[in-house]
Design an enzyme around this catalytic site. Structure first.
Site, PDB file in Angstrom:
ATOM      1  N   GLY A  35       0.753  -1.193   0.120  1.00 10.45           N
ATOM      2  CA  GLY A  35      -0.093  -0.068  -0.054  1.00 10.45           C
ATOM      3  C   GLY A  35       0.927   1.246  -0.009  1.00 10.45           C
ATOM      4  N   CYS A  36       0.454   2.260   0.769  1.00  9.56           N
ATOM      5  CA  CYS A  36       1.177   3.524   0.744  1.00  9.56           C
ATOM      6  C   CYS A  36       2.564   3.409   1.008  1.00  9.56           C
ATOM      7  CB  CYS A  36       0.449   4.604   1.741  1.00  9.56           C
ATOM      8  SG  CYS A  36       1.311   5.988   1.766  1.00  9.56           S
ATOM      9  N   PHE A  37       3.467   3.575   0.301  1.00 15.51           N
ATOM     10  CA  PHE A  37       4.834   3.535   0.582  1.00 15.51           C
ATOM     11  C   PHE A  37       5.443   4.454   1.724  1.00 15.51           C
ATOM     12  CE2 PHE A  37       6.074   5.667  -3.622  1.00 15.51           C
ATOM     13  CZ  PHE A  37       5.503   6.961  -3.356  1.00 15.51           C
ATOM     14  N   CYS A  39       4.128   4.564   4.580  1.00 10.23           N
ATOM     15  CA  CYS A  39       3.859   3.841   5.564  1.00 10.23           C
ATOM     16  C   CYS A  39       4.444   2.575   5.821  1.00 10.23           C
ATOM     17  CB  CYS A  39       2.397   3.382   5.704  1.00 10.23           C
ATOM     18  SG  CYS A  39       1.040   4.759   5.764  1.00 10.23           S
ATOM     19  N   TYR A 178      -3.038  11.423   7.690  1.00 13.97           N
ATOM     20  CA  TYR A 178      -3.366  10.329   6.661  1.00 13.97           C
ATOM     21  C   TYR A 178      -3.439   9.114   7.234  1.00 13.97           C
ATOM     22  CZ  TYR A 178      -2.249   7.043   3.323  1.00 13.97           C
ATOM     23  OH  TYR A 178      -2.356   5.631   2.450  1.00 13.97           O
TER      24      TYR A 178
END
Length: 202
Positions: A35-37, A39, A178
């Site tokens: 997912g979101c890099f 994180c 976020y």
């Protein structure tokens, strides 16, 4: 005499620098898409034995993708680690417990191919270990839904733009809002219980 001094100097240089070269060559690389890099990078930079985590793009057809090429690559993180401190198998266990491997449509609030999970094996040994880890997890019954995270061979890699690197350090408030708003940690806790974020030093 000159030859002897030269030989001694070469020997001394070798003794001084060989431990450094040996240490550098001992480091290994793992590549995970979760997912979101932002994180994934933050999580793995808080794992003992990890020396660096770099956000980037891989798994697509473009040779040099950018953030704008949404959907044509996966956001991923290249992790350099010391196998004498943390093994690749241990990193796999941490990876599984920091994502939702049962979600094939993205991760948490981020949807689409770019945010899907994957393990990119950099060697044949990594591929075998990753597949064995996935099989063992599937058979354990810990998760109630099938694991859809694929094990893929690593392909060409492009570092993400500078503003994406260490985003959680550069923009801590935005990053926190976020991550909380996306529901990442809540879902991981729901899915994994006490095993959530295993190996990550919060």
């Amino acid at each position: 005499m000159v030859k002897s001094l030269y030989s001694i100097s070469i020997l001394l240089v070798g003794l001084i620098f060989s431990p450094i070269a040996s240490y550098a060559s001992a480091l290994e690389v793992a590549t995970f898409a979760g997912g979101c890099f932002w994180c994934v990078e933050k999580d793995f930079e808080h794992v003992k034995g990890v020396k660096s985590a770099v956000s980037g793009y891989t798994g697509g057809m473009l040779q040099n993708p950018s953030y704008r090429d949404h959907g044509q690559h996966l956001e991923a993180v290249k992790i350099t680690f010391d196998p004498n401190i943390v093994t690749y198998s241990q990193l796999l266990e941490t990876f599984w417990r920091s994502v939702d491997p049962t979600d094939g449509g993205g991760q948490f609030c981020d949807r689409g191919n770019t945010y899907t999970t994957a393990i990119f094996a950099n060697t044949e040994e990594q591929r075998k270990l990753a597949q064995a880890s996935k099989d063992a997890l599937s058979q354990s019954g810990i998760l109630k839904a099938p694991i859809v995270t694929p094990v893929r061979n690593a392909t060409h890699w492009t570092d993400a733009e500078d503003y994406h690197q260490d985003y959680y350090k550069k923009n801590p408030v935005r990053y926190f809002l976020y991550r909380q708003g996306c529901g990442r940690d809540d879902r991981i806790s729901e899915l994994w219980g006490e095993q959530a974020h295993q190996g990550i030093d919060k």
